[in-house]
Design an enzyme around this catalytic site. Structure first.
Site, PDB file in Angstrom:
ATOM      1  N   ARG A  23       0.793  -1.269  -0.103  1.00 46.78           N
ATOM      2  CA  ARG A  23       0.026   0.015   0.027  1.00 46.78           C
ATOM      3  C   ARG A  23       0.901   1.303   0.011  1.00 46.78           C
ATOM      4  O   ARG A  23       0.580   2.355  -0.409  1.00 46.78           O
ATOM      5  CB  ARG A  23      -0.838  -0.137   1.176  1.00 46.78           C
ATOM      6  CG  ARG A  23      -1.961  -1.051   0.934  1.00 46.78           C
ATOM      7  CD  ARG A  23      -2.962  -1.154   2.410  1.00 46.78           C
ATOM      8  NE  ARG A  23      -3.922  -1.807   1.842  1.00 46.78           N
ATOM      9  CZ  ARG A  23      -5.073  -2.344   2.712  1.00 46.78           C
ATOM     10  NH1 ARG A  23      -4.807  -2.258   4.148  1.00 46.78           N
ATOM     11  NH2 ARG A  23      -6.084  -3.100   2.296  1.00 46.78           N
ATOM     12  N   TYR A  58      -6.794  -0.053  -6.499  1.00 45.58           N
ATOM     13  CA  TYR A  58      -6.211  -1.386  -6.101  1.00 45.58           C
ATOM     14  C   TYR A  58      -5.340  -1.126  -4.926  1.00 45.58           C
ATOM     15  O   TYR A  58      -5.085  -0.202  -4.308  1.00 45.58           O
ATOM     16  CB  TYR A  58      -5.396  -2.089  -7.135  1.00 45.58           C
ATOM     17  CG  TYR A  58      -4.245  -1.367  -7.895  1.00 45.58           C
ATOM     18  CD1 TYR A  58      -3.406  -0.658  -7.116  1.00 45.58           C
ATOM     19  CD2 TYR A  58      -3.684  -1.694  -9.062  1.00 45.58           C
ATOM     20  CE1 TYR A  58      -2.261   0.139  -7.821  1.00 45.58           C
ATOM     21  CE2 TYR A  58      -2.571  -1.275  -9.599  1.00 45.58           C
ATOM     22  CZ  TYR A  58      -1.903  -0.291  -9.027  1.00 45.58           C
ATOM     23  OH  TYR A  58      -0.588   0.003  -9.788  1.00 45.58           O
ATOM     24  N   GLU A  59      -5.170  -2.310  -4.324  1.00 45.13           N
ATOM     25  CA  GLU A  59      -4.493  -2.434  -3.051  1.00 45.13           C
ATOM     26  C   GLU A  59      -5.445  -1.849  -1.780  1.00 45.13           C
ATOM     27  O   GLU A  59      -4.911  -1.170  -0.982  1.00 45.13           O
ATOM     28  CB  GLU A  59      -3.007  -1.945  -2.645  1.00 45.13           C
ATOM     29  CG  GLU A  59      -2.168  -2.588  -3.619  1.00 45.13           C
ATOM     30  CD  GLU A  59      -1.852  -4.214  -3.068  1.00 45.13           C
ATOM     31  OE1 GLU A  59      -2.202  -4.280  -1.791  1.00 45.13           O
ATOM     32  OE2 GLU A  59      -1.445  -5.127  -3.903  1.00 45.13           O
ATOM     33  N   GLY A  60      -6.724  -2.029  -2.042  1.00 46.28           N
ATOM     34  CA  GLY A  60      -7.636  -1.158  -1.162  1.00 46.28           C
ATOM     35  C   GLY A  60      -7.893   0.378  -1.619  1.00 46.28           C
ATOM     36  O   GLY A  60      -7.268   1.160  -1.840  1.00 46.28           O
ATOM     37  N   GLN A  66      -9.046   2.817   2.399  1.00 46.47           N
ATOM     38  CA  GLN A  66      -7.880   3.486   3.221  1.00 46.47           C
ATOM     39  C   GLN A  66      -8.437   4.466   4.353  1.00 46.47           C
ATOM     40  O   GLN A  66      -7.744   4.452   5.683  1.00 46.47           O
ATOM     41  CB  GLN A  66      -6.962   4.167   2.371  1.00 46.47           C
ATOM     42  CG  GLN A  66      -6.394   3.162   1.232  1.00 46.47           C
ATOM     43  CD  GLN A  66      -5.804   2.094   1.657  1.00 46.47           C
ATOM     44  OE1 GLN A  66      -4.971   2.052   2.619  1.00 46.47           O
ATOM     45  NE2 GLN A  66      -5.688   0.668   1.345  1.00 46.47           N
TER      46      GLN A  66
END
Length: 573
Positions: A294, A429-431, A436
């Site tokens: 992240r 992507y990656e949350g 977040q």
């Protein structure tokens, strides 16, 4: 103008803003002294300028394709990847036990950001491999480490992450891929995964997939998920690629951007895999790599912003339109107030986002080197801010880059639009950035706000010291920090998490704005209050920092007014 790696900006941040000396003063990272760090950054910057930046357009104009089940990558990508691997740029922070350099994550973060500036499509490949290396170092058996780590570290093999499924996106606990024991210590992995970055390529000897799947009789949700390593080619008794596994690329996605990065739909049909970590511990194992990933994605946003900014600045310095409104100007559109405003805002936000990114990386390194919980808490708190703000800045700067180009920005041949298209997915992507922000106001405030308040105290202490000598910078920052403290206290006081979630995105934005002001102030202090960094700090604090008031007021509104707006109000039948 050709891309120039921002090596001096990173060195300035290390020396004067994020206190990288703390890291090198630890026993763990004592070898990464200033001379070593500077040499590494210079060499990485040279590689990016000469190897990666020249192929960026190739990836956009000649995308990766799937031909008869084989992924064919963009022209020049294979040769560039070899130079990345041969230079050791995949393994800068990997364990020396298996051939890595063992350098601080701060250095890797800086190198990765520069690589993202050069060619984000290709940079994604080593970023995925770095994450896999980290997960295996922490959780794999000695046998798996011996088989995979050295080859991943050298770049001979590449790694991927396989989480998402058609019915399990952000809700990873809904995944259905299954893992059946084969009776010999291996497992048969069956299922389909989507959005798999670099699911295959034509330039590494093997592609190793980390796959989340369910064992028989596992409990529902995330607590019943396990992690497996599933190679494209099954290693033989000598650890060399052997027979093909029963997996493959079904298709490549047709995307808005990142055309040079093959994003695959992967099918696993009883593919042979090995358990990584303990059964049903898959999410814990995956989060080892996801947290640093992240931060890496936040760095991708900043990196693309840097590339877009440099391209826009180059255009502005060449384009002549109208009369210059100032004496002794450049005679180009850079003299026009709105163009100057856009470019100054782009540069100021890049500095702010990069400083947050590097402060997070330093906290990660300090947590690793000292084991102190306060450093680990700071790293955890800064991670969602670095990811979300970094990618938001990437999108905004790339958008402004198109605007600076005017009509030519809308013409694909210019190349300005590529930055905007490529960076857009980084907020997803990656949350997603919304996730977040939810993580920030929920999990990261579970300590009652201690990590947040420690940062706020640090900012106010810094501002207080120069309140008399730099009042135009210190006073607005001190006041903004107090407003942020009140918003943080409000968040902590909300027992219903949905009240926090309703304002989580503006809260994160407000926190990032204040942090950006803090790091700009530190830059100005280092410069003695006079010079280009001080002038940029003045621009940021006077023109961009005031945004904090509006977003923090938004953050404290709660959820009632949101849900008062019915689906029918929004246009639902």
């Amino acid at each position: 103008m050709p891309f120039r790696a921002p090596v001096t900006d990173f060195q300035f941040l290390f020396d004067h803003v994020v206190d990288f000396a703390q890291v090198t003063n630890t026993e763990r990272f004592a070898d990464a002294d200033r001379d070593t760090t500077e040499a590494i950054l210079l060499e990485a910057g040279k590689m990016v300028e000469e190897v990666m930046a020249p192929i960026n357009r190739n990836g956009d104009l000649q995308p990766a394709v799937l031909e008869n089940g084989v992924v064919r990558t963009s022209p020049g990508f294979g040769d560039a990847y070899k130079q990345i691997a041969d230079g050791g740029w995949i393994s800068t922070s990997a364990s020396p036990e298996f051939g890595g350099m063992g350098l601080p994550h701060s250095i890797t973060t800086a190198v990765n950001e520069m690589m993202a500036s050069g060619c984000l499509s290709l940079q994604l490949n080593p970023l995925m491999t770095q994450g896999q290396i980290e997960a295996l170092e922490h959780h794999a058996s000695d046998e798996i480490k011996a088989t995979y780590l050295e080859k991943l570290i050298t770049g001979e093999w590449a790694g991927t992450m396989n989480l998402t499924e058609p019915a399990a996106g952000s809700d990873v606990g809904a995944l259905r891929s299954k893992a059946e024991p084969n009776g010999d210590g291996t497992y048969a992995i069956t299922g389909q995964k989507i959005y798999i970055s670099w699911g295959d390529n034509d330039f590494t000897g093997n592609v190793c997939h980390l796959v989340l799947a369910r064992l028989p009789d596992s409990v529902p949700g995330t607590k019943g998920i396990s992690l497996f390593i599933v190679p494209k080619l099954i290693p033989d008794e000598n650890g060399k690629p052997g027979v093909a596994n029963t997996l493959g690329v079904v298709s490549l996605e047709h995307k808005m951007g990142l055309h040079g990065s093959p994003t695959a739909v992967m099918q696993f049909d009883g593919a042979k895999g090995w358990l990584v970590g303990q059964a049903n511990d898959g999410m814990k194992c995956m989060f080892t790599m996801m947290n640093n990933a992240r931060l890496g994605v936040g760095g991708q946003g900043v990196g693309v912003a840097e590339g877009a900014y440099q391209k826009a600045l180059g255009y502005a310095l060449e384009r002549k339109q109208g009369r210059s409104p100032i004496e002794n100007g450049t005679g180009t559109i850079l003299d026009h107030a709105d163009v100057r405003r856009m470019l100054a805002g782009m540069k100021a936000d890049i500095f702010a986002a990069r400083a947050i990114e590097m402060a997070c990386a330093v906290a990660i390194d300090m947590g690793t080197a000292t084991g102190e919980k306060d450093w680990k808490a700071r790293a955890a708190f800064l991670t969602p801010i670095a990811k979300a703000f970094g990618t938001d800045v990437g999108m905004k700067v790339s958008e402004d880059g198109v605007q600076v180009h005017g009509g030519m920005g809308f013409i694909e041949e210019t190349g300005a639009a590529q930055f905007s298209r490529d960076v857009r997915v980084t907020a997803i992507y990656e949350g997603t950035n919304g996730i977040q922000a939810m993580d920030l106001v929920a999990r990261k405030l579970m300590d009652g706000g201690d990590a947040a308040y420690a940062l706020l105290d640090e900012i106010e202490d810094c501002a207080e010291k120069v309140r008399k000598t730099m009042p135009a910078l210190a006073e607005p920052l001190w006041q903004a920090t107090e407003t942020l403290r009140e918003a943080t206290e409000w968040m902590v006081a909300q027992g219903n998490l949905n009240e926090r979630f309703a304002g989580s995105v503006p809260f994160l934005r407000g926190f990032a704005r204040v942090l950006g002001g803090y790091y700009h102030l530190r830059a100005a202090i280092a410069e003695g209050g006079a010079g280009p960094r001080s002038r940029l700090a003045q621009f940021y604090i006077q023109r961009l920092l005031p945004e904090h008031a509006g977003v923090l007021a938004h953050a404290m509104q709660g959820a009632d007014d949101l849900y008062a707006i019915t689906p029918q109000d929004l246009g639902a039948a």
